[in-house]
Design a protein around this motif. Structure first.
Motif, PDB file in Angstrom:
ATOM      1  N   LEU A  62       0.896  -1.375  -0.032  1.00 23.04           N
ATOM      2  CA  LEU A  62       0.126   0.243  -0.226  1.00 23.04           C
ATOM      3  C   LEU A  62       0.803   1.320  -0.281  1.00 23.04           C
ATOM      4  O   LEU A  62       0.404   2.168  -0.678  1.00 23.04           O
ATOM      5  N   LEU A  63       1.822   1.235   0.918  1.00 26.35           N
ATOM      6  CA  LEU A  63       2.759   2.333   0.721  1.00 26.35           C
ATOM      7  C   LEU A  63       3.362   2.473  -0.518  1.00 26.35           C
ATOM      8  O   LEU A  63       3.638   3.645  -1.121  1.00 26.35           O
ATOM      9  N   MET A  64       3.854   1.616  -1.273  1.00 32.83           N
ATOM     10  CA  MET A  64       4.281   1.585  -2.655  1.00 32.83           C
ATOM     11  C   MET A  64       3.446   2.045  -3.359  1.00 32.83           C
ATOM     12  O   MET A  64       3.583   3.131  -4.467  1.00 32.83           O
ATOM     13  N   ARG A  65       2.168   1.832  -3.579  1.00 35.61           N
ATOM     14  CA  ARG A  65       1.128   2.556  -4.305  1.00 35.61           C
ATOM     15  C   ARG A  65       0.857   3.733  -3.872  1.00 35.61           C
ATOM     16  O   ARG A  65       0.620   4.677  -4.801  1.00 35.61           O
ATOM     17  N   TYR A  66       0.936   4.282  -2.437  1.00 34.04           N
ATOM     18  CA  TYR A  66       0.820   5.606  -2.011  1.00 34.04           C
ATOM     19  C   TYR A  66       1.817   6.636  -2.683  1.00 34.04           C
ATOM     20  O   TYR A  66       1.552   7.573  -3.354  1.00 34.04           O
ATOM     21  N   GLU A  67       3.035   6.256  -2.635  1.00 33.18           N
ATOM     22  CA  GLU A  67       4.086   6.778  -3.275  1.00 33.18           C
ATOM     23  C   GLU A  67       4.005   6.984  -4.772  1.00 33.18           C
ATOM     24  O   GLU A  67       4.199   8.085  -5.408  1.00 33.18           O
ATOM     25  N   THR A  68       3.394   5.866  -5.416  1.00 33.23           N
ATOM     26  CA  THR A  68       3.373   5.909  -6.882  1.00 33.23           C
ATOM     27  C   THR A  68       2.192   6.937  -7.270  1.00 33.23           C
ATOM     28  O   THR A  68       2.424   7.881  -8.142  1.00 33.23           O
ATOM     29  N   GLU A  73       0.452  12.228  -9.272  1.00 31.18           N
ATOM     30  CA  GLU A  73      -0.298  13.483  -8.818  1.00 31.18           C
ATOM     31  C   GLU A  73       0.623  14.834  -9.247  1.00 31.18           C
ATOM     32  O   GLU A  73       0.232  15.706  -9.502  1.00 31.18           O
ATOM     33  N   MET A  74       1.973  14.733  -8.537  1.00 36.94           N
ATOM     34  CA  MET A  74       2.810  15.603  -8.618  1.00 36.94           C
ATOM     35  C   MET A  74       3.179  16.013 -10.171  1.00 36.94           C
ATOM     36  O   MET A  74       3.118  17.192 -10.605  1.00 36.94           O
ATOM     37  N   GLU A  75       3.313  14.805 -11.091  1.00 42.59           N
ATOM     38  CA  GLU A  75       3.283  14.966 -12.442  1.00 42.59           C
ATOM     39  C   GLU A  75       2.346  15.779 -13.235  1.00 42.59           C
ATOM     40  O   GLU A  75       2.231  16.567 -14.011  1.00 42.59           O
ATOM     41  N   GLU A  76       1.172  15.396 -12.709  1.00 42.10           N
ATOM     42  CA  GLU A  76      -0.193  15.786 -13.346  1.00 42.10           C
ATOM     43  C   GLU A  76      -0.148  17.318 -12.946  1.00 42.10           C
ATOM     44  O   GLU A  76      -0.476  18.380 -13.727  1.00 42.10           O
ATOM     45  N   TYR A  77       0.050  17.654 -11.893  1.00 43.22           N
ATOM     46  CA  TYR A  77       0.262  19.264 -11.208  1.00 43.22           C
ATOM     47  C   TYR A  77       1.419  19.920 -12.111  1.00 43.22           C
ATOM     48  O   TYR A  77       0.903  21.062 -12.592  1.00 43.22           O
ATOM     49  N   GLU A  78       2.545  19.469 -12.329  1.00 45.95           N
ATOM     50  CA  GLU A  78       3.610  20.001 -13.101  1.00 45.95           C
ATOM     51  C   GLU A  78       3.158  20.316 -14.438  1.00 45.95           C
ATOM     52  O   GLU A  78       3.430  21.240 -15.079  1.00 45.95           O
ATOM     53  N   GLU A  79       2.393  19.127 -14.919  1.00 51.67           N
ATOM     54  CA  GLU A  79       2.033  19.394 -16.318  1.00 51.67           C
ATOM     55  C   GLU A  79       1.038  20.561 -16.582  1.00 51.67           C
ATOM     56  O   GLU A  79       0.831  21.188 -17.592  1.00 51.67           O
TER      57      GLU A  79
END
Length: 85
Positions: A62-68, A73-79
């Protein structure tokens, strides 16, 4: 008209596939869903409904999925920021 008769089942399959992908993405990368699963897992562990080893393995996944999900989310925000410029 005949064209639509033959392509309608194909369009339906495509729409079902898109819905399945949408639900899978939500299950895998939706941050509130992942947080809810982490809380449920913690509660199950505290109530001794699962073994420690199983808890640790599921928590790690779950933590790995959270990090992904956070990275996506950050990539979408930067885009979005790039498109506004």
């Amino acid at each position: 008209m005949i064209h639509k008769l033959f392509t309608a089942p194909l369009n339906l399959v495509v729409k079902v596939g898109e819905k399945i992908k949408e639900e899978a993405d939500k299950e895998l990368f939706d941050i509130p869903t992942i947080q809810q699963k982490l809380i449920q897992l913690q509660m199950m562990y505290e109530l001794e409904e699962i073994e420690e080893q199983a808890y640790k393995e599921q928590e790690e996944q779950l933590l790995m999925r959270y990090e992904t999900a956070k990275r996506l989310e950050m990539e979408e925000y930067e885009e979005m920021l790039k498109q506004e410029k």
